[in-house]
Design an enzyme around this catalytic site. Structure first.
Site, PDB file in Angstrom:
ATOM      1  CD  GLN A 206      -6.903   1.710   6.983  1.00 55.76           C
ATOM      2  OE1 GLN A 206      -7.127   2.213   5.901  1.00 55.76           O
ATOM      3  NE2 GLN A 206      -5.684   1.373   7.350  1.00 55.76           N
TER       4      GLN A 206
ATOM      5  CB  ALA B 198     -21.189   5.302   6.969  1.00 54.27           C
TER       6      ALA B 198
ATOM      7  CB  VAL C 149      -9.690  11.459   7.545  1.00 58.40           C
ATOM      8  CG1 VAL C 149      -9.906  10.357   8.561  1.00 58.40           C
ATOM      9  CG2 VAL C 149     -10.003  12.813   8.170  1.00 58.40           C
TER      10      VAL C 149
ATOM     11  CB  SER D 168     -15.372  -3.036   9.044  1.00 55.04           C
ATOM     12  OG  SER D 168     -16.110  -3.862   8.207  1.00 55.04           O
ATOM     13  CB  THR D 169     -15.168   2.129  11.533  1.00 54.83           C
ATOM     14  OG1 THR D 169     -14.612   2.636  10.316  1.00 54.83           O
ATOM     15  CG2 THR D 169     -14.609   2.937  12.691  1.00 54.83           C
TER      16      THR D 169
ATOM     17  NE  ARG E  11      -3.354  -1.572   2.806  1.00 52.89           N
ATOM     18  CZ  ARG E  11      -3.636  -1.512   4.096  1.00 52.89           C
ATOM     19  NH1 ARG E  11      -3.891  -0.363   4.665  1.00 52.89           N
ATOM     20  NH2 ARG E  11      -3.655  -2.602   4.835  1.00 52.89           N
TER      21      ARG E  11
ATOM     22  CE1 TYR F 106      -3.048   4.126  -0.106  1.00 49.30           C
ATOM     23  CE2 TYR F 106      -1.724   3.888   1.869  1.00 49.30           C
ATOM     24  CZ  TYR F 106      -2.884   3.633   1.170  1.00 49.30           C
ATOM     25  OH  TYR F 106      -3.868   2.874   1.732  1.00 49.30           O
TER      26      TYR F 106
ATOM     27  CE1 TYR G  68     -12.048   5.689   0.275  1.00 46.12           C
ATOM     28  CE2 TYR G  68     -13.834   5.906   1.853  1.00 46.12           C
ATOM     29  CZ  TYR G  68     -12.650   5.324   1.457  1.00 46.12           C
ATOM     30  OH  TYR G  68     -12.087   4.370   2.255  1.00 46.12           O
TER      31      TYR G  68
ATOM     32  CG  HIS H 145     -11.611  15.079   5.998  1.00 43.07           C
ATOM     33  ND1 HIS H 145     -10.357  15.395   5.513  1.00 43.07           N
ATOM     34  CD2 HIS H 145     -12.013  16.139   6.737  1.00 43.07           C
ATOM     35  CE1 HIS H 145     -10.018  16.586   5.939  1.00 43.07           C
ATOM     36  NE2 HIS H 145     -10.999  17.063   6.687  1.00 43.07           N
TER      37      HIS H 145
HETATM   38  C1  LIG Z   1      -8.242   4.531   3.996  1.00 40.90           C
HETATM   39  S1  LIG Z   1      -9.397   4.911   5.240  1.00 40.90           S
HETATM   40  C2  LIG Z   1     -10.270   6.190   4.412  1.00 40.90           C
HETATM   41  C3  LIG Z   1     -11.062   7.075   5.349  1.00 40.90           C
HETATM   42  C4  LIG Z   1     -11.823   8.179   4.620  1.00 40.90           C
HETATM   43  N1  LIG Z   1     -10.914   9.124   4.014  1.00 40.90           N
HETATM   44  C5  LIG Z   1     -12.766   8.931   5.544  1.00 40.90           C
HETATM   45  O1  LIG Z   1     -12.676  10.160   5.596  1.00 40.90           O
HETATM   46  O2  LIG Z   1     -13.608   8.305   6.205  1.00 40.90           O
HETATM   47  C6  LIG Z   1     -10.446   3.520   5.166  1.00 40.90           C
HETATM   48  C7  LIG Z   1     -11.106   3.250   6.493  1.00 40.90           C
HETATM   49  O3  LIG Z   1     -12.093   4.250   6.742  1.00 40.90           O
HETATM   50  C8  LIG Z   1     -13.212   3.671   7.377  1.00 40.90           C
HETATM   51  N2  LIG Z   1     -14.358   3.719   6.466  1.00 40.90           N
HETATM   52  C9  LIG Z   1     -14.346   3.932   5.134  1.00 40.90           C
HETATM   53  N3  LIG Z   1     -15.601   3.871   4.639  1.00 40.90           N
HETATM   54  C10 LIG Z   1     -16.412   3.622   5.698  1.00 40.90           C
HETATM   55  C11 LIG Z   1     -17.810   3.457   5.855  1.00 40.90           C
HETATM   56  N4  LIG Z   1     -18.642   3.501   4.811  1.00 40.90           N
HETATM   57  N5  LIG Z   1     -18.282   3.214   7.096  1.00 40.90           N
HETATM   58  C12 LIG Z   1     -17.476   3.150   8.167  1.00 40.90           C
HETATM   59  N6  LIG Z   1     -16.149   3.293   8.081  1.00 40.90           N
HETATM   60  C13 LIG Z   1     -15.620   3.530   6.862  1.00 40.90           C
HETATM   61  C14 LIG Z   1     -12.855   2.215   7.664  1.00 40.90           C
HETATM   62  O4  LIG Z   1     -12.245   2.146   8.953  1.00 40.90           O
HETATM   63  C15 LIG Z   1     -11.873   1.939   6.560  1.00 40.90           C
HETATM   64  O5  LIG Z   1     -11.040   0.840   6.837  1.00 40.90           O
END
Ligand SMILES: C[S@@+](CC[C@H](N)C(=O)[O-])C[C@H]1O[C@@H](n2cnc3c(N)ncnc32)[C@H](O)[C@@H]1O
Length: 282
Positions: free
Chosen positions: A168, A208, A99, A235-236, A68, A72, A94, A96
């Site tokens: 993650q 979400a 983040v 998943s979170t 990964r 990046y 997608y 923020h």
């Molecule tokens: C690489 S990060 C990206 C986060 C993204 N930039 C954000 O602002 O939420 C990926 C992680 O974000 C969280 N995530 C992304 N999509 C999600 C969703 N639909 N519901 C809950 N958590 C989500 C999960 O923990 C996932 O493993």
């Protein structure tokens, strides 16, 4: 830098398809000379493509088994190509865009060092959606938020009186872009969390919804059963506090705070909130 400087704006598209995009982000998407995007849902992809024909998905940089960090790095370089050529580049990611998005921050940092204008617009993250869907207010007891693998690798200290969010959890210990983690990562996480909270403490696997008309995933389970749960890249994990924090009576005295009076006012506020008549408070 040779030639005229370019510019970079990194925007987020939020979590819910199209519905979370701010007016500022939309303007940046429309005005870009070159628009690069990374979004998981087809609706947002189609919408972005309809807004600006000079667009390209960064998805092709994800290759099976590629580390990964390398993905990046490649993304950062691709975003900077147009900026270095003097273009007005918009990178749309997608959630923020600042983040858990290494390429967003890194592209901005390098662009500025090289003399280009660069900025990021904030957007709705999955954590924001979690606050809304699970009814969690970080103003009440604070909030601890960690990337799950980093949390385990560094043995982060947790405070069980504060809500805990782990990102993650679907790819614990996995550093390449591959299908998934197996159950090992969740097994280790279950053990570490059980030591702190007890195996019976309830947590929530949260996802979400990407579509306004669908419900989010909010599966409750005992922490000790985490290894058996099915997770995805979205998943979170949310772990509610297991006990309240102690009051510091010396500080309360120094600040002149009367806890009994505070409790009385809170009870009154709850009565007012329940009542049909707010006449005397108008
Ligand atoms: C690489 S990060 C990206 C986060 C993204 N930039 C954000 O602002 O939420 C990926 C992680 O974000 C969280 N995530 C992304 N999509 C999600 C969703 N639909 N519901 C809950 N958590 C989500 C999960 O923990 C996932 O493993």
């Amino acid at each position: 830098m040779t030639g005229r400087p370019g510019s970079l704006i990194v925007v987020g598209t939020g979590i819910e398809a199209v519905g979370h995009v701010t007016l500022g982000a939309r303007g940046a998407l429309e005005r870009a000379d070159e628009l690069l995007y990374l979004v998981p849902d087809p609706l947002t992809r189609a919408w972005i493509e309809s807004l600006n024909p000079v667009c390209e998905s960064l998805e092709s940089l994800y290759r099976p088994n590629r580390d990964r960090a390398l993905i990046y790095g490649a993304m950062t370089a691709r975003i900077l190509q147009g900026v270095r050529a003097g273009k007005r580049v918009c990178a749309a990611i997608y959630g923020h865009p600042g983040v858990f998005v290494h390429a967003g921050h890194e592209a901005i940092r390098i662009a500025r060092v090289e003399g280009h204008r660069a900025r990021m617009l904030p957007a709705i993250s999955s954590e924001d959606c979690l606050f809304a869907d699970l009814g969690v207010d970080p103003g009440l007891a604070g909030c601890q938020s960690y990337e799950a693998t980093n949390f385990l690798m560094r043995r982060r200290k947790i405070d069980v009186s504060v809500p805990l969010i782990l990102w993650q959890v679907g790819v614990i210990g996995v550093f390449d872009h591959s299908a998934g983690q197996g159950s090992k990562g969740l097994e280790v996480l279950a053990e570490v969390l059980s030591e702190q909270y007890g195996a019976e403490h309830q947590a929530i696997v949260y996802e979400a919804s990407l579509l306004g008309i669908c419900e989010p995933r909010a599966d409750r389970l005992a922490i000790g059963d985490l290894a058996a749960v099915s997770t995805s890249s979205a998943s979170t994990l949310y772990v509610p506090p297991s006990s309240p924090a102690e009051w510091d009576s010396a500080v309360l005295t120094r600040l002149g705070i009367d806890l009994a009076e505070g409790a009385r006012l809170e009870a009154k506020a709850a009565d007012v909130a329940r009542s049909q008549d707010i006449g005397e408070l108008r």
